[in-house]
Write an enzyme that holds these catalytic residues in place. Structure first.
Site, short mmCIF file in Angstrom:
data_model
loop_
_atom_site.label_atom_id
_atom_site.label_comp_id
_atom_site.label_asym_id
_atom_site.label_seq_id
_atom_site.Cartn_x
_atom_site.Cartn_y
_atom_site.Cartn_z
N ASP A 8 0.85 -1.17 0.00
CA ASP A 8 0.00 0.00 0.00
C ASP A 8 0.90 1.24 0.00
O ASP A 8 2.02 1.19 0.52
CB ASP A 8 -0.89 -0.03 1.24
CG ASP A 8 -1.71 1.23 1.37
OD1 ASP A 8 -2.53 1.51 0.48
OD2 ASP A 8 -1.52 1.96 2.37
N THR A 12 1.15 4.11 4.24
CA THR A 12 2.09 3.02 4.55
C THR A 12 3.51 3.41 4.15
O THR A 12 4.43 3.38 4.97
CB THR A 12 1.67 1.73 3.82
OG1 THR A 12 0.35 1.37 4.22
CG2 THR A 12 2.63 0.59 4.13
N ARG A 39 -8.09 13.04 5.63
CA ARG A 39 -7.76 11.65 5.28
C ARG A 39 -8.95 10.72 5.50
O ARG A 39 -9.24 9.85 4.67
CB ARG A 39 -6.56 11.21 6.12
CG ARG A 39 -6.21 9.73 6.04
CD ARG A 39 -5.77 9.30 4.66
NE ARG A 39 -5.23 7.95 4.70
CZ ARG A 39 -5.02 7.20 3.62
NH1 ARG A 39 -5.34 7.64 2.41
NH2 ARG A 39 -4.50 5.99 3.74
N SER A 116 -2.03 0.44 -5.11
CA SER A 116 -2.63 1.64 -4.54
C SER A 116 -4.00 1.98 -5.13
O SER A 116 -4.30 1.62 -6.27
CB SER A 116 -1.69 2.83 -4.78
OG SER A 116 -2.23 4.04 -4.31
N ASN A 117 -4.77 2.72 -4.34
CA ASN A 117 -5.99 3.34 -4.84
C ASN A 117 -5.70 4.45 -5.83
O ASN A 117 -6.56 4.83 -6.62
CB ASN A 117 -6.80 3.94 -3.68
CG ASN A 117 -7.61 2.92 -2.91
OD1 ASN A 117 -7.95 1.86 -3.42
ND2 ASN A 117 -7.94 3.24 -1.67
N LYS A 149 -9.86 -0.36 -2.84
CA LYS A 149 -9.74 -1.29 -1.74
C LYS A 149 -10.83 -0.99 -0.71
O LYS A 149 -11.16 0.19 -0.53
CB LYS A 149 -8.38 -1.16 -1.07
CG LYS A 149 -7.18 -1.41 -1.98
CD LYS A 149 -5.91 -1.07 -1.20
CE LYS A 149 -4.67 -1.19 -2.05
NZ LYS A 149 -3.46 -0.81 -1.28
N SER A 173 0.57 -3.12 4.62
CA SER A 173 -0.24 -1.91 4.74
C SER A 173 -0.35 -1.45 6.18
O SER A 173 -0.35 -2.27 7.11
CB SER A 173 -1.65 -2.16 4.18
OG SER A 173 -2.46 -1.00 4.30
N ASN A 175 -3.06 0.30 6.88
CA ASN A 175 -4.50 0.49 6.96
C ASN A 175 -5.20 -0.81 7.30
O ASN A 175 -5.21 -1.75 6.49
CB ASN A 175 -5.02 1.02 5.62
CG ASN A 175 -4.44 2.38 5.28
OD1 ASN A 175 -4.60 3.33 6.02
ND2 ASN A 175 -3.74 2.46 4.15
N PHE A 177 -8.27 -1.73 7.24
CA PHE A 177 -9.27 -2.15 6.26
C PHE A 177 -8.63 -2.86 5.08
O PHE A 177 -9.21 -3.79 4.50
CB PHE A 177 -10.11 -0.96 5.78
CG PHE A 177 -9.40 -0.03 4.84
CD1 PHE A 177 -9.37 -0.29 3.47
CD2 PHE A 177 -8.75 1.10 5.30
CE1 PHE A 177 -8.70 0.56 2.59
CE2 PHE A 177 -8.09 1.96 4.43
CZ PHE A 177 -8.06 1.68 3.06
N ASP A 178 -7.44 -2.44 4.71
CA ASP A 178 -6.72 -3.03 3.59
C ASP A 178 -6.17 -4.40 3.97
O ASP A 178 -6.26 -5.37 3.20
CB ASP A 178 -5.60 -2.09 3.18
CG ASP A 178 -5.00 -2.40 1.82
OD1 ASP A 178 -5.55 -3.23 1.07
OD2 ASP A 178 -3.97 -1.77 1.49
#
Length: 223
Positions: A8, A12, A39, A116-117, A149, A173, A175, A177-178
């Site tokens: 990520d 990250t 964010r 990545s997003n 993601k 990551s 995150n 959620f990721d």
């Protein structure tokens, strides 16, 4: 085949709060709080758009989240300030451990990809600005499947694009959620806990490993 690591990027490798000093000149003492809300809204907008299947590039989520945060905090920005912030977001700084941590992983024989997003162009700009682009085999973006993601489709897309399998692929990551999204897709996942205050979601899934510094990751996931 060598183990593949999908990194990520935002939060990250790259510090999404790297504009706090810049924000202080615009919104004053609430800069850190403003940055956190920006964010949070950015991610929320990505989640909602993925669920609605109403895709826009991540940069649009970022800009709309900024506008929302300005309204929420009653701190309107001048057009030139808004432009300056969004321009600076394209070259956010990397965390201090990133370059050395990635170099150690590459030297250990891992296959490194940025995942990545953000669009490929946006991510390449970030990685170039941080001086770490050459450490990756490539950039794989959720933009390719017009989602974000943790949509299962984006993890499946990564495997095809990287020529990897879920059994030999790790997500890295900060995150939760990721991390949970990757675990749900059958991957292993390393959570980079960048703050002692960071909490992992109590969903009955735990990271395969947890590190606080990327320089420790090679040892943590070594077979």
């Amino acid at each position: 085949m060598a183990v593949t690591l999908a990194f990520d990027v935002y939060g990250t490798l790259i510090d999404t709060h790297g504009l706090v000093a810049m924000l202080k000149g615009m919104v004053g003492d609430r800069a850190a709080e403003f940055s956190r809300t920006w964010r949070e809204r950015q991610l929320e907008y990505a989640f909602r758009r993925a669920l609605m299947q109403n895709y826009v590039p991540f940069s649009v989520c970022t800009a709309q989240a900024l506008d929302h945060t300005c309204t929420l905090y009653k701190t309107p920005l001048r057009p030139d300030q808004r432009t300056a912030l969004l321009d600076a977001y394209r070259t956010l700084p990397a965390f201090p451990d990133v370059a050395d941590g990635l170099a150690r992983l590459r030297a250990a024989g891992f296959r490194l990809y940025a995942f990545s997003n953000g669009t490929k162009a946006a991510v390449r700009t970030l990685l170039d600005a941080a001086g770490i682009a050459d450490l990756f085999l490539g950039v794989i973006s959720t933009d390719d499947v017009r989602s974000f993601k943790p949509d299962p489709a984006v993890y499946s897309h990564f495997l095809g694009a990287a020529g990897a399998t879920d059994a030999e692929t790790w997500l890295v990551s900060s995150n939760p959620f990721d991390v949970i999204g990757a675990l749900s897709a059958g991957w292993r996942a390393a959570w980079v806990r960048r703050s002692s205050e960071a909490l992992f979601d109590p969903w009955g899934l735990a990271p395969t490993v947890t590190v606080t510094d990327l320089r420790d990751l090679a040892a943590a996931i070594a077979p």
